[in-house]
Design a protein around this motif. Sequence first.
Motif, PDB file in Angstrom:
ATOM      1  N   GLN A  68       0.861  -1.104   0.098  1.00 36.95           N
ATOM      2  CA  GLN A  68       0.052   0.150   0.135  1.00 36.95           C
ATOM      3  C   GLN A  68       0.884   1.298  -0.047  1.00 36.95           C
ATOM      4  OE1 GLN A  68      -3.148  -0.107   2.953  1.00 36.95           O
ATOM      5  NE2 GLN A  68      -3.381  -2.239   2.893  1.00 36.95           N
ATOM      6  N   PHE A  69       0.277   2.230  -0.502  1.00 37.65           N
ATOM      7  CA  PHE A  69       1.246   3.596  -0.798  1.00 37.65           C
ATOM      8  C   PHE A  69       0.352   4.565  -0.166  1.00 37.65           C
ATOM      9  CE2 PHE A  69       2.903   1.691  -4.692  1.00 37.65           C
ATOM     10  CZ  PHE A  69       4.282   2.179  -4.596  1.00 37.65           C
ATOM     11  N   THR A  70       1.011   5.481   0.632  1.00 36.85           N
ATOM     12  CA  THR A  70       0.217   6.815   0.951  1.00 36.85           C
ATOM     13  C   THR A  70       0.381   7.605  -0.388  1.00 36.85           C
ATOM     14  OG1 THR A  70       2.381   7.967   1.623  1.00 36.85           O
ATOM     15  CG2 THR A  70       1.228   6.605   3.284  1.00 36.85           C
ATOM     16  N   SER A  71      -0.286   8.696  -0.281  1.00 33.64           N
ATOM     17  CA  SER A  71      -0.211   9.560  -1.535  1.00 33.64           C
ATOM     18  C   SER A  71       1.115  10.195  -1.644  1.00 33.64           C
ATOM     19  CB  SER A  71      -1.255  10.574  -1.420  1.00 33.64           C
ATOM     20  OG  SER A  71      -2.830  10.145  -1.467  1.00 33.64           O
ATOM     21  N   GLY A  72       1.838  10.594  -1.003  1.00 32.68           N
ATOM     22  CA  GLY A  72       2.929  11.060  -0.664  1.00 32.68           C
ATOM     23  C   GLY A  72       3.967  10.137  -1.324  1.00 32.68           C
ATOM     24  N   GLY A  73       3.635   8.932  -0.882  1.00 38.81           N
ATOM     25  CA  GLY A  73       4.439   7.765  -1.213  1.00 38.81           C
ATOM     26  C   GLY A  73       4.421   7.254  -2.546  1.00 38.81           C
ATOM     27  N   LEU A  74       3.354   7.320  -2.934  1.00 35.79           N
ATOM     28  CA  LEU A  74       2.989   7.042  -4.516  1.00 35.79           C
ATOM     29  C   LEU A  74       3.513   8.023  -5.461  1.00 35.79           C
ATOM     30  CD1 LEU A  74       1.663   5.234  -6.869  1.00 35.79           C
ATOM     31  CD2 LEU A  74      -0.397   6.611  -6.371  1.00 35.79           C
ATOM     32  N   LEU A 128      -7.126   5.855 -10.957  1.00 37.83           N
ATOM     33  CA  LEU A 128      -6.791   7.260 -11.736  1.00 37.83           C
ATOM     34  C   LEU A 128      -6.791   8.447 -10.701  1.00 37.83           C
ATOM     35  CD1 LEU A 128      -9.070   7.135 -15.040  1.00 37.83           C
ATOM     36  CD2 LEU A 128      -6.522   7.036 -14.846  1.00 37.83           C
ATOM     37  N   GLU A 129      -7.643   8.405  -9.576  1.00 41.61           N
ATOM     38  CA  GLU A 129      -7.613   9.591  -8.627  1.00 41.61           C
ATOM     39  C   GLU A 129      -6.380   9.482  -7.982  1.00 41.61           C
ATOM     40  OE1 GLU A 129      -7.827  12.258  -5.371  1.00 41.61           O
ATOM     41  OE2 GLU A 129      -7.361   9.872  -5.305  1.00 41.61           O
ATOM     42  N   ALA A 130      -5.834   8.379  -7.548  1.00 46.44           N
ATOM     43  CA  ALA A 130      -4.521   8.186  -6.753  1.00 46.44           C
ATOM     44  C   ALA A 130      -3.208   8.695  -7.758  1.00 46.44           C
ATOM     45  CB  ALA A 130      -4.419   6.698  -6.586  1.00 46.44           C
ATOM     46  N   LEU A 131      -3.450   8.275  -8.902  1.00 49.68           N
ATOM     47  CA  LEU A 131      -2.297   8.711  -9.802  1.00 49.68           C
ATOM     48  C   LEU A 131      -2.371  10.394 -10.097  1.00 49.68           C
ATOM     49  CD1 LEU A 131      -2.282   5.735 -12.405  1.00 49.68           C
ATOM     50  CD2 LEU A 131      -0.482   6.306 -10.828  1.00 49.68           C
ATOM     51  N   TYR A 132      -3.444  10.850 -10.297  1.00 48.05           N
ATOM     52  CA  TYR A 132      -3.774  12.136 -10.312  1.00 48.05           C
ATOM     53  C   TYR A 132      -3.054  12.767  -9.091  1.00 48.05           C
ATOM     54  CZ  TYR A 132      -5.897  16.706 -10.507  1.00 48.05           C
ATOM     55  OH  TYR A 132      -6.123  17.954 -10.424  1.00 48.05           O
ATOM     56  N   ARG A 133      -3.550  12.493  -7.837  1.00 47.00           N
ATOM     57  CA  ARG A 133      -3.235  13.081  -6.736  1.00 47.00           C
ATOM     58  C   ARG A 133      -1.563  13.130  -6.457  1.00 47.00           C
ATOM     59  NH1 ARG A 133      -5.729  14.478  -2.054  1.00 47.00           N
ATOM     60  NH2 ARG A 133      -7.710  13.675  -2.898  1.00 47.00           N
ATOM     61  N   ALA A 134      -1.143  11.822  -6.837  1.00 51.11           N
ATOM     62  CA  ALA A 134       0.378  11.953  -6.769  1.00 51.11           C
ATOM     63  C   ALA A 134       1.058  12.865  -7.829  1.00 51.11           C
ATOM     64  CB  ALA A 134       0.675  10.396  -7.379  1.00 51.11           C
ATOM     65  N   ALA A 135       0.501  13.074  -8.964  1.00 45.49           N
ATOM     66  CA  ALA A 135       1.252  13.987  -9.900  1.00 45.49           C
ATOM     67  C   ALA A 135       0.785  15.351  -9.386  1.00 45.49           C
ATOM     68  CB  ALA A 135       0.150  13.885 -11.204  1.00 45.49           C
ATOM     69  N   THR A 136      -0.176  15.889  -8.639  1.00 48.38           N
ATOM     70  CA  THR A 136      -0.291  17.211  -7.981  1.00 48.38           C
ATOM     71  C   THR A 136       0.599  17.330  -6.957  1.00 48.38           C
ATOM     72  OG1 THR A 136      -2.249  16.613  -6.588  1.00 48.38           O
ATOM     73  CG2 THR A 136      -2.591  17.356  -9.075  1.00 48.38           C
ATOM     74  N   ILE A 137       0.885  16.204  -6.185  1.00 47.47           N
ATOM     75  CA  ILE A 137       1.977  16.430  -5.026  1.00 47.47           C
ATOM     76  C   ILE A 137       3.153  16.785  -5.685  1.00 47.47           C
ATOM     77  CG2 ILE A 137       3.110  15.151  -3.259  1.00 47.47           C
ATOM     78  CD1 ILE A 137       0.348  13.638  -2.703  1.00 47.47           C
ATOM     79  N   SER A 138       3.577  15.745  -6.741  1.00 51.14           N
ATOM     80  CA  SER A 138       4.959  16.353  -7.405  1.00 51.14           C
ATOM     81  C   SER A 138       5.196  17.589  -8.112  1.00 51.14           C
ATOM     82  CB  SER A 138       5.151  15.084  -8.662  1.00 51.14           C
ATOM     83  OG  SER A 138       5.170  13.775  -8.109  1.00 51.14           O
ATOM     84  N   ALA A 139       4.040  18.224  -8.472  1.00 53.42           N
ATOM     85  CA  ALA A 139       3.951  19.257  -9.174  1.00 53.42           C
ATOM     86  C   ALA A 139       3.868  20.537  -8.200  1.00 53.42           C
ATOM     87  CB  ALA A 139       2.881  19.481 -10.061  1.00 53.42           C
ATOM     88  N   GLY A 140       3.607  20.114  -6.805  1.00 48.72           N
ATOM     89  CA  GLY A 140       3.505  21.096  -5.790  1.00 48.72           C
ATOM     90  C   GLY A 140       2.400  21.760  -5.837  1.00 48.72           C
TER      91      GLY A 140
END
Length: 147
Positions: A68-74, A128-140
């Motif tokens: 399992q990943f956290t959103s930040g971990g993903l 999809l939502e998890a991947l999108y959330r991870a992308a927004t974290i990476s983008a700050g």
Amino acid sequence: MRLHLITVGEPRLAYARAGWDEYEKRLRRYHKVQVTRVAGKTQVQESEAIGRAAGRAPLILLDPRGTQFTSGGLSAFLDAQAVGGTGELAFAIGGPEGHADALRAGASRLWSLGQLTLPHDLAMIVLLEALYRAATISAGEPYHRGG
């Protein structure tokens, strides 16, 4: 990075189609996205079709036995793959019986969305939502407000 999303079938329920369309559109702002829908009459046929669709890309199977990943971990995982990986990741959601043992054994990673059993349509949206959330974290960006 290119994200290849492989699913057995497509969302059938209206809410799931709408959710898939919305999060796929959002995700495309951050990544190149390819979607492949596969079919098969048996778990083995579905798994073989997933393997063919993934090709040489590292394959990440959604599987209850996975990590399992956290959103930040993903987000961190995807960032690391973008820097040191092949430039493409394939994510696969299996059919009702899950993935065949042979496909699971050859996967780069097993990813569990949690201990709950989710309907296929809902699991597609959560992916999809998890991947999108991870992308927004990476983008700050401010979409992610959790810890």
